[in-house]
Motif scaffolding. Sequence first.
Motif, PDB file in Angstrom:
ATOM      1  N   SER A 299       0.833  -1.208   0.000  1.00 19.00           N
ATOM      2  CA  SER A 299       0.000   0.000   0.000  1.00 19.00           C
ATOM      3  C   SER A 299       0.867   1.257   0.000  1.00 19.00           C
ATOM      4  O   SER A 299       0.606   2.212  -0.756  1.00 19.00           O
ATOM      5  CB  SER A 299      -0.920  -0.003   1.234  1.00 19.00           C
ATOM      6  N   ALA A 300       1.906   1.266   0.836  1.00 14.49           N
ATOM      7  CA  ALA A 300       2.798   2.421   0.886  1.00 14.49           C
ATOM      8  C   ALA A 300       3.517   2.618  -0.445  1.00 14.49           C
ATOM      9  O   ALA A 300       3.704   3.754  -0.910  1.00 14.49           O
ATOM     10  CB  ALA A 300       3.814   2.242   2.013  1.00 14.49           C
ATOM     11  N   THR A 301       3.879   1.518  -1.085  1.00 16.47           N
ATOM     12  CA  THR A 301       4.587   1.607  -2.374  1.00 16.47           C
ATOM     13  C   THR A 301       3.693   2.182  -3.455  1.00 16.47           C
ATOM     14  O   THR A 301       4.130   3.023  -4.257  1.00 16.47           O
ATOM     15  CB  THR A 301       5.097   0.218  -2.790  1.00 16.47           C
TER      16      THR A 301
END
Length: 406
Positions: A299-301
């Motif tokens: 998700s962060a990526t």
Amino acid sequence: MARFENNLWLHRFAVVTALATLGLIGIGGLVTSHGVGMAVPDWPTTYGYNMFFFPISEWVGGVFYEHTHRLWASTVGLLVVALTRWLGGNTSRRPLAVVGIAEIAAGMCVLALWPHFKGMGFFLTGIGGVVLLAAMVPVKNQPANRALVNLGWLAFVLVQLQGLLGGLRVVLFKDQIGIVHGMIAQLFLLLLCLIAFATSQTWKRLEEWKDVRVSKAVRSGLSISLVLIFLQLVLGATMRHQHAGLAVPDFPLAYGKVWPPLDDVSLERINQQRVDSRDFKPITAFQIVLHLAHRIGASATVVAVALAVWRVRREMNPIPWLARMASLWLCVILCQAALGAATVWSNKAADITTVHVIAGAISLVLAGVLLAVTLRLHVLHESGVPLVQRSALGKLSMPSQPASAV
């Protein structure tokens, strides 16, 4: 002598080497996805045969994937040795000869002193012979620039390290070695793709865009995204070798919750309800946390890449192909996220898992190439601005100091 700058065939050869390496990562993904990394228990031989003469009739089941992986890896090794020789030109002959002789001598010493590591001895003598033969090939072209020659030597070291790690993974039966092997494979592919791009005419034509200013925000966004993607690949390799790919069998929730309980009673209940016979070892709390960390990292990526692409497209409009490459990168990242979900929903189907691995490698390559291009443009822009003007611009960009109290 043939000049390096006009050597189109060198660029094509570098591209072929990079594509072969991507194929090798795909085959390695198939080996891991099918759980057949130990289908061939000896190394560098295959069931006692010289691996290049192993009967085709015996290529069945898991042996097919593992043996194909070995042969393909050998081909990539030959290509990289040739690429190193080509990049180094006429000056690479002597160092290659020295390395080849040293590796043959080291291999013979291992065979004589440590018979339990005869696989390593055969590997060193074999690769040393190949390197020595490469040194004997009459190459008359001029060497590339120093940076490219150094990258070629780095690829030369990494491909041999990869071969050694792959063999030791079999001989020592250590999952940790497999994890390192997978991590280096991704960096190795990125390195070869950067070499291929740096030998292209597109790289040389970047000088035409030296007036384009690349902001620090663009460079930082690409750097952060590159690091996040690599960390995701590290987590993915760890999951595969820790058999944690299905430690959480549902998505987007985890055992029906946002964060499942990890106490001993809950873990016992989870293991009693398992029906997947492939991951026969009990699921641990570490494997579940590892799996969920991979999801959070994904998700962060996606967010980081989306922001980086937005900045690139907004500021790099004068270079249309760069903006299109950034858009392609975002598409690959989104496909990668979808493939991750599909891996869980399909009960870790080997083909989907392998495509997931390949897409991860491509996303790392695109991030690295985009970062390399922007850094090159930044250097070109800075070198084209007079020093006095750069100093003046720096002063103008500094915040004004408050007036001293009277």
